[in-house]
Design an enzyme around this catalytic site. Structure first.
Site, PDB file in Angstrom:
ATOM      1  N   GLN A 258       6.071  18.473   0.199  1.00 24.61           N
ATOM      2  CA  GLN A 258       5.314  17.243   0.391  1.00 24.61           C
ATOM      3  C   GLN A 258       3.824  17.485   0.199  1.00 24.61           C
ATOM      4  O   GLN A 258       3.125  16.697  -0.440  1.00 24.61           O
ATOM      5  CB  GLN A 258       5.573  16.705   1.806  1.00 24.61           C
ATOM      6  CG  GLN A 258       5.002  15.338   2.031  1.00 24.61           C
ATOM      7  CD  GLN A 258       5.546  14.348   1.022  1.00 24.61           C
ATOM      8  OE1 GLN A 258       6.744  14.162   0.919  1.00 24.61           O
ATOM      9  NE2 GLN A 258       4.674  13.744   0.229  1.00 24.61           N
ATOM     10  N   HIS A 261       1.820  17.387  -3.203  1.00 25.76           N
ATOM     11  CA  HIS A 261       1.549  16.135  -3.924  1.00 25.76           C
ATOM     12  C   HIS A 261       0.063  15.822  -3.997  1.00 25.76           C
ATOM     13  O   HIS A 261      -0.440  15.381  -5.027  1.00 25.76           O
ATOM     14  CB  HIS A 261       2.260  14.951  -3.256  1.00 25.76           C
ATOM     15  CG  HIS A 261       3.660  14.760  -3.712  1.00 25.76           C
ATOM     16  ND1 HIS A 261       3.974  14.493  -5.023  1.00 25.76           N
ATOM     17  CD2 HIS A 261       4.837  14.799  -3.049  1.00 25.76           C
ATOM     18  CE1 HIS A 261       5.296  14.380  -5.135  1.00 25.76           C
ATOM     19  NE2 HIS A 261       5.839  14.566  -3.969  1.00 25.76           N
ATOM     20  N   GLU A 325       7.903   7.749   5.253  1.00 21.29           N
ATOM     21  CA  GLU A 325       8.486   7.504   3.934  1.00 21.29           C
ATOM     22  C   GLU A 325       9.774   8.338   3.776  1.00 21.29           C
ATOM     23  O   GLU A 325      10.817   7.828   3.414  1.00 21.29           O
ATOM     24  CB  GLU A 325       7.454   7.887   2.867  1.00 21.29           C
ATOM     25  CG  GLU A 325       7.926   7.685   1.444  1.00 21.29           C
ATOM     26  CD  GLU A 325       6.969   8.311   0.439  1.00 21.29           C
ATOM     27  OE1 GLU A 325       6.068   9.094   0.844  1.00 21.29           O
ATOM     28  OE2 GLU A 325       7.131   8.049  -0.767  1.00 21.29           O
ATOM     29  N   HIS A 326       9.658   9.634   4.058  1.00 21.99           N
ATOM     30  CA  HIS A 326      10.804  10.547   3.999  1.00 21.99           C
ATOM     31  C   HIS A 326      11.049  11.120   5.387  1.00 21.99           C
ATOM     32  O   HIS A 326      10.112  11.599   6.021  1.00 21.99           O
ATOM     33  CB  HIS A 326      10.520  11.725   3.058  1.00 21.99           C
ATOM     34  CG  HIS A 326      10.129  11.323   1.668  1.00 21.99           C
ATOM     35  ND1 HIS A 326       8.805  11.277   1.256  1.00 21.99           N
ATOM     36  CD2 HIS A 326      10.866  10.952   0.606  1.00 21.99           C
ATOM     37  CE1 HIS A 326       8.762  10.897  -0.011  1.00 21.99           C
ATOM     38  NE2 HIS A 326       9.989  10.688  -0.443  1.00 21.99           N
ATOM     39  N   ASP A 359      14.156  13.233  -4.492  1.00 24.10           N
ATOM     40  CA  ASP A 359      13.039  12.935  -5.396  1.00 24.10           C
ATOM     41  C   ASP A 359      13.517  12.876  -6.844  1.00 24.10           C
ATOM     42  O   ASP A 359      12.945  12.160  -7.660  1.00 24.10           O
ATOM     43  CB  ASP A 359      11.958  14.014  -5.295  1.00 24.10           C
ATOM     44  CG  ASP A 359      11.179  13.941  -3.995  1.00 24.10           C
ATOM     45  OD1 ASP A 359      11.201  12.873  -3.344  1.00 24.10           O
ATOM     46  OD2 ASP A 359      10.553  14.949  -3.623  1.00 24.10           O
ATOM     47  N   HIS A 418      13.340 -38.416   2.959  1.00 24.76           N
ATOM     48  CA  HIS A 418      14.407 -37.409   3.059  1.00 24.76           C
ATOM     49  C   HIS A 418      15.683 -38.066   3.581  1.00 24.76           C
ATOM     50  O   HIS A 418      16.779 -37.783   3.111  1.00 24.76           O
ATOM     51  CB  HIS A 418      13.987 -36.274   4.003  1.00 24.76           C
ATOM     52  CG  HIS A 418      13.068 -35.271   3.372  1.00 24.76           C
ATOM     53  ND1 HIS A 418      11.819 -35.596   2.924  1.00 24.76           N
ATOM     54  CD2 HIS A 418      13.233 -33.939   3.109  1.00 24.76           C
ATOM     55  CE1 HIS A 418      11.235 -34.509   2.415  1.00 24.76           C
ATOM     56  NE2 HIS A 418      12.078 -33.498   2.516  1.00 24.76           N
TER      57      HIS A 418
END
Lengths: 432, 432
Positions: A258, A261, A325-326, A359, A418
């Site tokens: 991670q 990145h 996220e993960h 991934d 209506h």
């Protein structure tokens, strides 16, 4: 890497350390606004100019055609070709299973309601290609777009130094049946897809990751209402829950995957064992020195932290507050934890399921909600490329059954017309 | 009402008349920004002040509790109670059918992937209550929120002149098991749910229609990243495709039902018959004079148009370009048209299925994409209150099967640590 003890953390402190501040860089926002406006007003010429300015290439034409893609794709090494085909097959199988038709529901006798899916007819995929080329992103977005049946799939990726794209992306395009790759990157690519240019078709929804310019451009496009986007985005992140059954070496490898990145990535370790935390720290030191992106990874690790918990329930509580996220459950007891997960993008179960499998190739999508957005958003799926339209049909007897309720509610809301739409039909249904 | 001939319309002209310009009112945007900031900084006090300023009531407390709701609900007339119960049962049945569990997919031997739904734990529902009280909106948002299992469902609705809410909303709350109604309206209610105040809990996603202040507040909240919203919103609209089998009186009633919402509503008639268009115009003139909201309806009708087409295929092409929120197929041939629909929010089939049935009670949701957003967005459904989390589990043999592909792709993307997370596990799997 700072270490916190969960039991010593106040509610406010937990909120604070879970907060990922999305930097609100006014300078970037202004620059992106200018780029969008330039593309909106001068179209292709702006894209050609920016390719020179940002990508350092003088383009003759803003796209590669089918023949050029074919030629470039043929240069792919055999092992990479096979790896892409494996990933393609798995991602395709998982996303194809998401295509469902739904039954008609008769909510009252004579009143039928149902949903049907339709593809978003024009979608845009942004495939980054600056510091790294990302064939995996092309597969993750292109496969569900193709399965959904989107008629026009516009793919933008920045041109490489040779004014082309690389063989991995070209091979993905070939697999996906995509016949053009538009050579545009950054905010200008997002603007081109949102507003359309002579070369680049306009789309209704834009997908894909990117740097802060790309992310900012997508936000501005969303705010303007001109196109939808997949989801808001921030830096990538992982949270690993690990107990004594975890392998410190595996956990360290996942935290570093991670961290490489970007320096703004977060790698969070939540563990019931202080020994394991210490061992993981040691392993990070061992492994990091061998990484080509060691400097980036070290910065991200410095930006991250570990939390020591008394038990796995505390660990899950922290994880749900963070909404990663993960999420990796590096414990043999992962089965028992699954029902306790409320907020996460994608979950990796057990000690042999690294995030990097997801991934690239396990089949799940890697376009996931970051920055706590997992509290409200799902990751990209085939659904993201579809709309669900509701249908209803009422028979004469259905109208008689449902009509009075509609008349009463319309009257209660002060909407006489209506009510009339029902009354005028009820009056005439004796003739049916 | 202007009448166009489809065959005489250029592609550009079709685009122009399909365009609903979302007014970008800088004055409203600025005022809403101030309101949001005031609520963010002074919380409950701001809400109390705005209730005095905008709703003309001095509130002692910012919510009604269960006992108060019960008391107000008991005042509901018997016929309205039954009408709400009918609507409730139908909406519940249709939305309950949207709850699905999904199968695990083994994408390769030893590699299992699946999705599980989780409720968005805290959601906010905005129920307008200014010029009209909208129990139907409460049902349309509250029922899927309840079915999804959202833990905290925060309901905001502006206080009525007596500092309370009305019996219809109170009765809906009772049916839905909602124990508090927060007495806040407008942009200040949206801000309160996004940021939280002492009284109003913070939520992760905000749903519901409203005036331009509410809509603008939701857009600003979305842009800030603090909370998600259901969808962007503009004025309501209907497009009716009618052939000679349609009843001019029914079509006129449906166009007027849309038109009475507001002077900025659009009521579009697309017909293969010039005679029918003329007859519908005549019927509008006949029916409009009896409406309490005739002035509003007349303004909306003046703002609308009819399109004459050679055949139903042209009519569908125009409808798909317009992407209406509501599409009525006032033709006996509706079955054949269904597959040709690509962009619409909700579709009403045949001559006996008025939009107002779906607005209140058929079972489908009435929170739908307006302003052409149906090209990329679905209406609200039970899905809107859920996130789908992906899961994956890999066995030792699965790791051996998938590992090499991940290693090759990670290497191709220059992400060595991603590769290592696989390699380190592959090396050790002999021990498993």
């Amino acid at each position: 890497m700072k270490i916190y003890s969960y039991t010593n953390l106040s509610k406010q402190k937990i909120e604070d350390i879970c907060l990922r501040t999305l930097e609100d860089d006014a300078a970037i926002a202004e620059r992106v606004g200018q780029i969008i406006n330039q593309v909106k007003t001068t179209g292709d010429q702006a894209l050609l100019d920016y390719a020179g300015q940002f990508d350092g290439v003088k383009l003759e034409r803003l796209f590669l055609d089918e023949q050029e893609i074919e030629t470039i794709a043929s240069e792919i090494p055999q092992d990479a070709r096979e790896a892409i085909e494996t990933a393609y097959a798995n991602i395709r199988m998982f996303h194809a299973a998401q295509l469902k038709t739904e039954d008609k529901i008769e909510t009252m006798p004579g009143v039928s309601c149902w949903r049907e899916s339709r593809p978003i007819s024009r979608v845009g995929l942004y495939i980054p290609g600056g510091s790294a080329v990302l064939p995996s992103t092309f597969l993750m977005l292109g496969i569900p777009a193709m399965l959904a049946g989107c008629e026009e799939i516009v793919v933008c990726s920045p041109p490489q130094k040779d004014g082309k794209t690389n063989c991995y992306l070209a091979y993905c395009a070939k697999l996906l049946g995509i016949k053009k790759i538009y050579l545009a990157g950054g905010a200008q690519a997002i603007a081109a897809m949102a507003y359309g240019t002579t070369s680049v078709p306009q789309v209704y929804k834009i997908f894909g990751p990117g740097n802060r310019y790309v992310t900012q451009a997508k936000q501005q496009i969303l705010a303007s209402g001109i196109a939808a986007i997949d989801m808001p985005a921030g830096p990538s992140e992982v949270l690993i829950i690990a107990d004594r059954s975890a392998s410190p070496a595996f956990v360290a490898a996942d935290l570093l995957a991670q961290a490489e990145h970007g320096s703004d990535s977060q790698s969070i370790l939540v563990s019931t064992s202080t020994e394991l935390i210490a061992e993981v720290m040691q392993e990070i030191d061992n492994q990091i020195s061998y990484l080509p992106r060691a400097t980036v990874a070290a910065a991200a690790i410095a930006n991250s932290y570990a939390v020591h918990c008394e038990n796995l329930q505390q660990a899950m509580a922290f994880s749900n507050a963070y909404a990663p996220e993960h999420l990796i459950l590096a414990t043999e007891e992962f089965e028992a934890l699954i029902p306790q997960i409320s907020n996460a993008g994608s979950v990796f179960l057990g000690n042999l399921t690294p995030e990097s499998a997801g991934d690239y190739a396990s089949g799940t999508n890697h376009t996931l909600p970051t920055s706590g957005f997992a509290k409200a958003y799902s990751g990209v799926s085939t659904d993201s490329f579809l709309k669900k339209i509701t249908f209803q049909h009422i028979t004469p007897s259905g109208l008689k059954a449902i009509g009075p309720a509609v008349e009463i509610l319309a009257t209660a809301e002060g909407l006489q017309a209506h009510k009339n739409a029902i009354t005028i039909r009820l009056k005439s249904t004796d003739g049916y």
